[in-house]
Design a protein around this motif. Structure first.
Motif, short mmCIF file in Angstrom:
data_model
loop_
_atom_site.label_atom_id
_atom_site.label_comp_id
_atom_site.label_asym_id
_atom_site.label_seq_id
_atom_site.Cartn_x
_atom_site.Cartn_y
_atom_site.Cartn_z
N MET A 75 1.63 -1.90 7.52
CA MET A 75 1.65 -2.20 6.10
C MET A 75 0.34 -1.69 5.50
SD MET A 75 3.47 -5.95 5.85
CE MET A 75 2.24 -6.80 6.83
N GLU A 76 0.45 -0.73 4.60
CA GLU A 76 -0.73 -0.17 3.94
C GLU A 76 -0.91 -0.83 2.58
OE1 GLU A 76 -2.47 4.08 2.16
OE2 GLU A 76 -0.51 4.00 3.13
N PHE A 77 -2.05 -1.47 2.39
CA PHE A 77 -2.37 -2.16 1.14
C PHE A 77 -3.40 -1.36 0.35
CE2 PHE A 77 -0.86 -5.59 3.84
CZ PHE A 77 -0.12 -6.39 2.97
N LYS A 78 -3.20 -1.30 -0.97
CA LYS A 78 -4.18 -0.69 -1.87
C LYS A 78 -4.41 -1.64 -3.04
CE LYS A 78 -4.34 3.69 -2.68
NZ LYS A 78 -4.02 5.05 -3.17
N ARG A 79 -5.64 -1.74 -3.47
CA ARG A 79 -5.98 -2.62 -4.57
C ARG A 79 -6.66 -1.84 -5.68
NH1 ARG A 79 -10.63 -7.33 -4.60
NH2 ARG A 79 -9.80 -8.63 -6.28
N GLY A 80 -6.40 -2.22 -6.94
CA GLY A 80 -7.03 -1.56 -8.07
C GLY A 80 -6.47 -2.12 -9.37
N GLY A 81 -6.96 -1.61 -10.48
CA GLY A 81 -6.49 -2.04 -11.79
C GLY A 81 -7.36 -3.11 -12.40
#
Length: 368
Positions: A75-81
């Motif tokens: 599971m690849e998680f990315k955070r931003g915004g």
């Protein structure tokens, strides 16, 4: 962490070159889901760093090595915004147990590993960082499974409201201009998607949800009609007017958007890495907005929305992981009884397989 059921958590740090020694000591050959490959010559002519010793001596060495070098589910998680810190990390799982390995790359280039002995412990930690407590009740926004184009239009309406709100402040106007022509609606949507600007909700969804840019978006009049039925737009085609739903969610995002998290789950299907599912989480002070994406029978992308509290979000994520394991042929592993420690299968010193009943490793002689 939930103090009533915290589980066990271990933290490890490795130098990049230690990966070769992890391969060598574990005896694993790896698989295409892993971020790493084995360099036999380098492993034979070098020694592991001091960082490697705690992992080598851990009772969970075999489980950690399996997840890092040959995972069954990634599971690849990315955070931003919303100005939140940007980061990318992995959660790695195997079908034979409930353990979860979280994988990060530190600013110094070293590898950071967080090992959780059950999925709930991982999700308690994860939600404590990335989710909000949220309100206990929230009116449904998207009651059914819908086309991804409907979500694109709805998030665009929210961003248009935010834009109108900010423009009114800059112009010292008390009222908001909420009317927009269909032509301008579509043109502004194209600009938003091409901008890659994570200050806005719609571009953020595509920028941080791995693989979401690959889906085909084909806007049709029926999609705008659907967002009108949902209360995001009102009026005739020219002009359109932002509806009550766009104003409410727009205000919620303006006052309480905490950033977003995108995730893609992949597994090996016929030897190739394939996407199984994608999710997009937008927490606010009022709700954890969870969007899950699936490919329909006709190849179109559809989504489901859930506005939840933190405990509800954890349960939804637990069910999601369980469903992913079933897709790749796994079943929920039997958890050890309370107080019971799973038996070691490999030596933490040399990586040799252990024989039942032995008090010493039969290869290197270390006491077990």
């Amino acid at each position: 962490m939930n103090t009533e059921n915290p589980g066990s958590v271990e933290l490890f740090k490795l130098a990049p070159a230690d990966i070769d020694h992890l391969y060598r000591r574990s005896g694993l050959t790896g698989n295409p889901l892993s971020s790493y490959s084995y360099h036999a010559e380098q492993a034979a002519t070098s020694s592991p760093s001091e960082l490697f010793k705690p992992l080598a001596e851990s009772a969970n060495f075999a489980s950690i090595a399996k997840k890092l070098l040959a995972p069954d589910l990634k599971m690849e998680f990315k955070r931003g915004g919303a100005g939140s810190a940007e980061e990318t990390y992995l959660a790695l799982l195997s079908l034979g147990d409930n353990d979860v390995l979280a994988h990060f790359i530190g600013q110094d280039g070293n590898i950071l590993l967080l090992f959780f002995d059950n999925e709930e412990a991982f999700l308690q930690w994860w939600s404590g960082i990335y989710a909000s407590k949220a309100a206990s009740t929230y009116q449904p926004v998207f009651p059914d499974v819908m086309s991804a184009e409907v979500l694109v239009c709805a998030l665009h309406c929210i961003d248009i409201y935010r834009r109108a709100y900010m423009e009114s402040m800059l112009d010292y106007r008390g009222g908001l201009d909420l009317a927009i022509s269909t032509q301008n609606f579509v043109q502004l949507l194209k600009r938003a998607l091409s901008s890659q600007d994570k200050r806005w909700l719609l571009p953020t969804m595509f920028e941080i949800t791995p693989g979401l840019k690959e889906i085909n978006i084909a806007l049709k009049p029926e999609h705008i009609k659907k967002v009108q039925e949902l209360g995001f737009l009102t009026g005739n085609e020219n002009p359109l007017t932002l509806g009550e739903r766009a104003r409410l969610l727009g205000t919620e995002i303006i006052t309480g958007w905490l950033g977003s998290i995108g995730c893609q789950a992949t597994a090996l299907i016929n030897g190739q890495e394939k996407s199984l599912s994608r999710i997009f989480l937008t927490p606010t002070a009022f709700a954890n907005h969870l969007f899950s994406f699936e490919i329909g029978a006709g190849g179109d992308t559809r989504f489901r929305h859930q506005a939840s509290t933190m405990p509800e979000l954890i349960q939804s994520m637990m069910k999601w992981i369980e469903a992913l394991q079933k897709v790749i042929g796994g079943t929920s592993p039997v958890k050890p009884a309370k107080g019971e420690t799973p038996a070691m299968k490999f030596c933490g010193q040399c990586g040799a397989e252990l024989k039942l009943g032995k008090k010493f490793c039969t290869k290197c002689g270390i006491p077990l």
